[in-house]
Design an enzyme around this catalytic site. Sequence first.
Site, PDB file in Angstrom:
ATOM      1  N   ASN A 186      32.856  79.008  40.687  1.00  0.00           N
ATOM      2  CA  ASN A 186      34.008  79.867  40.424  1.00  0.00           C
ATOM      3  C   ASN A 186      33.827  81.113  41.268  1.00  0.00           C
ATOM      4  O   ASN A 186      33.014  81.975  40.944  1.00  0.00           O
ATOM      5  CB  ASN A 186      34.058  80.209  38.924  1.00  0.00           C
ATOM      6  CG  ASN A 186      35.161  81.197  38.591  1.00  0.00           C
ATOM      7  OD1 ASN A 186      35.972  81.540  39.442  1.00  0.00           O
ATOM      8  ND2 ASN A 186      35.170  81.659  37.340  1.00  0.00           N
ATOM      9  N   TRP A 187      34.602  81.171  42.354  1.00  0.00           N
ATOM     10  CA  TRP A 187      34.418  82.292  43.290  1.00  0.00           C
ATOM     11  C   TRP A 187      35.007  83.585  42.741  1.00  0.00           C
ATOM     12  O   TRP A 187      34.795  84.653  43.319  1.00  0.00           O
ATOM     13  CB  TRP A 187      35.072  81.959  44.637  1.00  0.00           C
ATOM     14  CG  TRP A 187      34.408  80.823  45.372  1.00  0.00           C
ATOM     15  CD1 TRP A 187      33.364  80.039  44.931  1.00  0.00           C
ATOM     16  CD2 TRP A 187      34.742  80.319  46.668  1.00  0.00           C
ATOM     17  NE1 TRP A 187      33.030  79.097  45.873  1.00  0.00           N
ATOM     18  CE2 TRP A 187      33.864  79.247  46.956  1.00  0.00           C
ATOM     19  CE3 TRP A 187      35.700  80.669  47.631  1.00  0.00           C
ATOM     20  CZ2 TRP A 187      33.923  78.524  48.161  1.00  0.00           C
ATOM     21  CZ3 TRP A 187      35.758  79.956  48.831  1.00  0.00           C
ATOM     22  CH2 TRP A 187      34.870  78.900  49.086  1.00  0.00           C
ATOM     23  N   LYS A 188      35.778  83.506  41.678  1.00  0.00           N
ATOM     24  CA  LYS A 188      36.440  84.691  41.095  1.00  0.00           C
ATOM     25  C   LYS A 188      37.210  85.429  42.207  1.00  0.00           C
ATOM     26  O   LYS A 188      37.737  84.791  43.100  1.00  0.00           O
ATOM     27  CB  LYS A 188      35.429  85.581  40.374  1.00  0.00           C
ATOM     28  CG  LYS A 188      34.612  84.762  39.349  1.00  0.00           C
ATOM     29  CD  LYS A 188      33.808  85.578  38.404  1.00  0.00           C
ATOM     30  CE  LYS A 188      33.028  84.669  37.454  1.00  0.00           C
ATOM     31  NZ  LYS A 188      32.292  85.412  36.440  1.00  0.00           N
ATOM     32  N   HIS A 214      39.207  81.165  31.124  1.00  0.00           N
ATOM     33  CA  HIS A 214      37.949  81.846  31.460  1.00  0.00           C
ATOM     34  C   HIS A 214      37.845  83.150  30.669  1.00  0.00           C
ATOM     35  O   HIS A 214      38.858  83.798  30.390  1.00  0.00           O
ATOM     36  CB  HIS A 214      37.896  82.130  32.967  1.00  0.00           C
ATOM     37  CG  HIS A 214      36.548  82.607  33.403  1.00  0.00           C
ATOM     38  ND1 HIS A 214      36.170  83.928  33.291  1.00  0.00           N
ATOM     39  CD2 HIS A 214      35.483  81.938  33.886  1.00  0.00           C
ATOM     40  CE1 HIS A 214      34.913  84.034  33.718  1.00  0.00           C
ATOM     41  NE2 HIS A 214      34.480  82.848  34.083  1.00  0.00           N
ATOM     42  N   GLU A 263      37.112  86.043  31.484  1.00  0.00           N
ATOM     43  CA  GLU A 263      37.740  87.219  32.111  1.00  0.00           C
ATOM     44  C   GLU A 263      39.248  87.214  31.902  1.00  0.00           C
ATOM     45  O   GLU A 263      39.870  88.263  31.779  1.00  0.00           O
ATOM     46  CB  GLU A 263      37.344  87.276  33.599  1.00  0.00           C
ATOM     47  CG  GLU A 263      35.883  87.697  33.735  1.00  0.00           C
ATOM     48  CD  GLU A 263      35.101  86.995  34.822  1.00  0.00           C
ATOM     49  OE1 GLU A 263      35.693  86.477  35.778  1.00  0.00           O
ATOM     50  OE2 GLU A 263      33.852  86.956  34.709  1.00  0.00           O
ATOM     51  N   GLU A 278      30.668  79.181  28.113  1.00  0.00           N
ATOM     52  CA  GLU A 278      30.235  80.378  28.835  1.00  0.00           C
ATOM     53  C   GLU A 278      30.107  81.533  27.851  1.00  0.00           C
ATOM     54  O   GLU A 278      31.096  82.210  27.545  1.00  0.00           O
ATOM     55  CB  GLU A 278      31.256  80.741  29.920  1.00  0.00           C
ATOM     56  CG  GLU A 278      31.436  79.674  30.978  1.00  0.00           C
ATOM     57  CD  GLU A 278      31.909  80.259  32.308  1.00  0.00           C
ATOM     58  OE1 GLU A 278      31.305  79.913  33.326  1.00  0.00           O
ATOM     59  OE2 GLU A 278      32.841  81.073  32.320  1.00  0.00           O
ATOM     60  N   GLY A 288      27.606  87.153  34.535  1.00  0.00           N
ATOM     61  CA  GLY A 288      27.432  88.230  35.498  1.00  0.00           C
ATOM     62  C   GLY A 288      26.428  89.280  35.076  1.00  0.00           C
ATOM     63  O   GLY A 288      26.367  90.355  35.669  1.00  0.00           O
ATOM     64  N   SER A 333      25.230  83.246  34.455  1.00  0.00           N
ATOM     65  CA  SER A 333      24.004  83.555  35.184  1.00  0.00           C
ATOM     66  C   SER A 333      23.158  82.327  35.516  1.00  0.00           C
ATOM     67  O   SER A 333      21.931  82.373  35.433  1.00  0.00           O
ATOM     68  CB  SER A 333      23.182  84.601  34.417  1.00  0.00           C
ATOM     69  OG  SER A 333      23.922  85.813  34.284  1.00  0.00           O
ATOM     70  N   GLY A 392      29.142  81.383  38.822  1.00  0.00           N
ATOM     71  CA  GLY A 392      29.880  82.488  39.417  1.00  0.00           C
ATOM     72  C   GLY A 392      29.146  83.022  40.637  1.00  0.00           C
ATOM     73  O   GLY A 392      29.211  82.457  41.728  1.00  0.00           O
ATOM     74  N   GLY A 393      28.415  84.113  40.445  1.00  0.00           N
ATOM     75  CA  GLY A 393      27.761  84.808  41.552  1.00  0.00           C
ATOM     76  C   GLY A 393      26.978  83.914  42.498  1.00  0.00           C
ATOM     77  O   GLY A 393      27.100  84.036  43.728  1.00  0.00           O
TER      78      GLY A 393
HETATM   79  P1  13P Z   1      27.940  84.233  36.737  1.00  0.00           P
HETATM   80  O1  13P Z   1      27.310  82.928  37.215  1.00  0.00           O
HETATM   81  O2  13P Z   1      28.141  85.208  37.845  1.00  0.00           O
HETATM   82  O3  13P Z   1      27.251  84.762  35.542  1.00  0.00           O
HETATM   83  O4  13P Z   1      29.432  83.847  36.262  1.00  0.00           O
HETATM   84  C1  13P Z   1      29.607  82.786  35.391  1.00  0.00           C
HETATM   85  C2  13P Z   1      31.037  82.479  35.287  1.00  0.00           C
HETATM   86  O5  13P Z   1      31.806  83.248  34.718  1.00  0.00           O
HETATM   87  C3  13P Z   1      31.530  81.241  35.894  1.00  0.00           C
HETATM   88  O6  13P Z   1      32.851  80.966  35.527  1.00  0.00           O
END
Ligand code: 13P
Length: 257
Positions: free
Chosen positions: A9-11, A96, A98, A168, A174, A214, A235-236
Amino acid sequence: MRRFLVAGNWKMNTNRASGQELAAALAVDSPAAEDGVEVLVCPPYPYLTTISDKVAGSGVQVGAQDVYFEASGAFTGEVAVDMLRDVGCDYVIIGHSERRHVMGETDETINRKVKAAIAGGLKVILCVGELLSDREGGHTESVLDAQMTGGLADISEQDGKDLVIAYEPVWAIGTGVTASPEQAESAHEHLRNWIANRYNSTFSDNVRILYGGSVKPDNAETLMGQTNVDGALVGGASLKPDLFVPIIDAARKLATA
Ligand code: 13P
């Protein structure tokens, strides 16, 4: 046998050039007819077409990070299911944390999106997860139950044949704080039991439940090695091939073990 799914997930990250570079590296790493692991990237909307083109012919699939539930019309700023299909998306992430906590999406909105996406032929990754305060208050399971009940309202077993759930925990997203393998497994087992009760055990045996929060190369194998963890939503670490590929490799190792 559930096939591992490792999704990035590149956000709201990358630009056209860096996204193309990342996609190209992943396409080389995941040729078509790849082994037991499915690989997915979810770039921002403006780059979906270019990333779809970049990974065409490889084993990398493309998904969107959200979708709107209406088919077309006066909904400024929104994107429809058919548009996502048109630009090469196979999957869509819905609900998600967010979107829930920054944009204020409710389970009802999420459910409308899930229904529209399934009806339009997209595979849904439905995200659920508790806040730190929920966990500390001992409410993790009731929060997950409410999100599952709301998100999957009126979704039949047939509708859900390609459904993927992503657990999640919000406190792990994050933050660099990962759920322990035991915490992840306990939540995943709870979610699978919820699915078995709501549907049946054949269905729950087939639904993939990804862990997100994470995930890094050094914890991926242990997390995905848990009985009820069928992959990762990253994510990251999905923004750098030298972090994301080792996570895919950890799934490959587990798939062939
Ligand atoms: P991180 O891997 O950056 O913690 O993000 C997880 C995430 O929200 C994937 O959708």
